[in-house]
Design a protein around this motif. Structure first.
Motif, PDB file in Angstrom:
ATOM      1  N   LEU A 247     -26.616   4.868  -2.666  1.00  0.00           N
ATOM      2  CA  LEU A 247     -26.405   3.604  -1.962  1.00  0.00           C
ATOM      3  C   LEU A 247     -27.701   2.947  -1.521  1.00  0.00           C
ATOM      4  O   LEU A 247     -27.850   1.722  -1.628  1.00  0.00           O
ATOM      5  CB  LEU A 247     -25.498   3.833  -0.743  1.00  0.00           C
ATOM      6  CG  LEU A 247     -24.049   4.228  -1.031  1.00  0.00           C
ATOM      7  CD1 LEU A 247     -23.296   4.473   0.270  1.00  0.00           C
ATOM      8  CD2 LEU A 247     -23.342   3.136  -1.837  1.00  0.00           C
ATOM      9  N   LEU A 248     -28.639   3.721  -1.010  1.00  0.00           N
ATOM     10  CA  LEU A 248     -29.872   3.154  -0.472  1.00  0.00           C
ATOM     11  C   LEU A 248     -31.011   3.154  -1.486  1.00  0.00           C
ATOM     12  O   LEU A 248     -31.997   2.433  -1.286  1.00  0.00           O
ATOM     13  CB  LEU A 248     -30.311   3.940   0.776  1.00  0.00           C
ATOM     14  CG  LEU A 248     -29.314   3.961   1.938  1.00  0.00           C
ATOM     15  CD1 LEU A 248     -29.878   4.750   3.109  1.00  0.00           C
ATOM     16  CD2 LEU A 248     -28.950   2.563   2.374  1.00  0.00           C
ATOM     17  N   GLY A 249     -30.896   3.955  -2.531  1.00  0.00           N
ATOM     18  CA  GLY A 249     -31.941   4.009  -3.534  1.00  0.00           C
ATOM     19  C   GLY A 249     -31.630   3.129  -4.732  1.00  0.00           C
ATOM     20  O   GLY A 249     -30.885   2.155  -4.647  1.00  0.00           O
ATOM     21  N   SER A 250     -32.177   3.501  -5.871  1.00  0.00           N
ATOM     22  CA  SER A 250     -31.997   2.748  -7.114  1.00  0.00           C
ATOM     23  C   SER A 250     -32.013   3.725  -8.276  1.00  0.00           C
ATOM     24  O   SER A 250     -32.435   4.883  -8.116  1.00  0.00           O
ATOM     25  CB  SER A 250     -33.108   1.708  -7.273  1.00  0.00           C
ATOM     26  OG  SER A 250     -34.370   2.340  -7.419  1.00  0.00           O
ATOM     27  N   PRO A 251     -31.568   3.293  -9.475  1.00  0.00           N
ATOM     28  CA  PRO A 251     -31.638   4.193 -10.630  1.00  0.00           C
ATOM     29  C   PRO A 251     -33.054   4.662 -10.929  1.00  0.00           C
ATOM     30  O   PRO A 251     -33.247   5.758 -11.461  1.00  0.00           O
ATOM     31  CB  PRO A 251     -31.081   3.340 -11.778  1.00  0.00           C
ATOM     32  CG  PRO A 251     -30.191   2.345 -11.102  1.00  0.00           C
ATOM     33  CD  PRO A 251     -30.838   2.051  -9.783  1.00  0.00           C
TER      34      PRO A 251
END
Length: 304
Positions: A247-251
Motif C-alpha cells: 500500500l505505501l510502497g511501489s512495485p
C-alpha cells in the motif's frame, strides 16, 4: 558359596522402591494435563508443522522449466539479480525499522519506568490500543497523511520546505512498518528496564561519573537483553510484511513477501515460492541464533 545380604529393618531398596508421594503426585499431574495438550498439539500439527513440511517438500520437488530438480529453485533465486536485490531491500528495510523502532521505543520505555503508576497505565494502554487497530486502517491513515496534499506536506509547506513524494518510497514503508511494530519493541524493553536497580547508576555517580557516563556505561549495558529481544522481534516480523509495502510502497520497492505472492498467485510456481520461504526461514533462524549467542555473552557477568 553364596552370601545373602539381608536388608536391615527399616531400610528399602533404592532401585526398586516405589516413588515417593511428591514424585507420584507430579506424575499424576502430568497425566492429568495430557488431554488438555492434545488440542494444542493438533493445532500446531495442522497449522504449523504440516504447512512448513509441505513448503519444504515443494521447494525441492516442484519446478518450472528450465528448473528440473534438486536445488534448482534455490539456484534460480540467487542467479536472478532482481531476486537478490529484493532480498537485500527486505533485509535493509527490516533493519531500518528495527533501528527506528529502537530509537523511539527506548526513551518511551525508560519514561514508563520513571512516571507514576497512573501515567504508566495510560502509556501502556496507549501502546496496547495501537495494537488493536487493524493494519489496513493504520496504512490507509498513513496514505492520507503522506499523500501530496496530506497533513505532513502541508506542515512542510507552512515551514517553507519543499513538498515530498513520500508514497511509493522506502521512507513511507519504513514509517508504516515502524508504526505497526513499535509495541513489539516497547514491551520487551520495558519488561527489562523496570527490573534494573537505579541505585547502581547513583553509585556510579557517587564515584565520580557524570550522569550521562553513568547512564551509558551502567544502565544501558543492563538493558541489552531487552534491546536484543525487542530487536529480534521487530526484525523477524519485518521480514514478512506484505500489506504495508503493497500500500505505501511501489512495485519498484517490492519486498520478498510480494515476490512470494507473485510466484503463488500469478505464476503458480509453488516450488519457487517455497524456496523463497525456506531462505527467509534460514535467515530468521540465523538471526535468532546470533542474538541468542550475543545475549548469553552479555549475561556473562551474572555467572562470573
Amino acid at each position: 558359596m553364596t552370601t545373602v545380604i539381608h536388608d536391615e529393618p527399616g531400610t528399602a531398596d533404592p532401585v526398586n522402591a516405589p516413588p515417593g508421594p511428591r514424585k507420584a503426585g507430579r506424575l499424576r499431574g502430568r497425566r492429568r494435563f495430557w488431554p488438555l495438550m492434545v488440542p494444542l498439539l493438533a493445532l500446531l500439527l495442522v497449522f504449523f508443522v504440516y504447512p512448513t513440511v509441505t513448503m519444504l517438500l515443494r521447494s525441492f520437488t516442484q519446478f518450472r522449466p528450465p528448473q528440473l530438480g534438486g536445488l534448482d529453485n534455490f539456484i534460480w533465486f540467487f542467479e536472478t539479480d532482481a531476486n537478490v536485490t529484493i532480498l537485500v531491500r527486505t533485509l535493509t528495510t527490516a533493519l531500518l525499522c528495527t533501528a527506528v523502532a529502537l530509537l523511539l521505543a527506548f526513551p518511551f520505555a525508560y519514561t514508563m519506568t520513571l512516571v507514576s503508576p497512573t501515567v504508566r497505565t495510560l502509556l501502556t494502554a496507549a501502546v496496547l490500543i495501537s495494537m488493536f487497530a487493524g493494519i489496513l486502517l493504520r496504512n490507509f491513515a498513513w496514505i492520507v497523511l503522506l499523500q501530496k496534499n496530506g497533513l505532513i506536506n502541508e506542515v512542510l509547506g507552512f515551514l517553507g520546505l519543499p513538498r515530498q513524494s513520500f508514497l511509493g518510497s522506502t521512507t513511507a514503508v519504513v514509517i508504516g512498518m515502524t508504526h505497526v511494530l513499535f509495541p513489539y519493541m516497547v514491551l520487551p524493553l520495558y519488561t527489562v528496564l523496570r527490573g534494573i536497580d537505579r541505585r547502581l547508576v547513583l553509585a556510579a555517580e557517587s564515584l565520580g561519573a557524570s550522569p550521562f557516563k553513568a547512564f551509558w556505561q551502567v544502565y544501558v549495558p543492563l538493558s541489552v537483553p531487552g534491546v536484543f529481544a525487542g530487536s529480534v522481534l521487530v526484525f523477524v516480523l519485518g521480514l514478512g510484511f506484505f500489506i504495508t509495502p503493497a500500500l505505501l510502497g511501489s512495485p519498484q520497492q517490492a519486498m520478498v513477501s510480494q515476490l512470494m505472492i507473485l510466484q503463488f498467485d500469478r505464476v503458480a510456481a509453488f516450488g519457487r515460492a517455497g524456496a523463497i520461504a525456506v531462505i527467509l526461514l534460514v535467515i530468521t533462524l540465523l538471526v535468532v541464533g546470533i542474538v541468542r549467542v550475543a545475549t548469553s555473552r552479555s549475561r556473562g557477568y551474572e555467572t562470573s
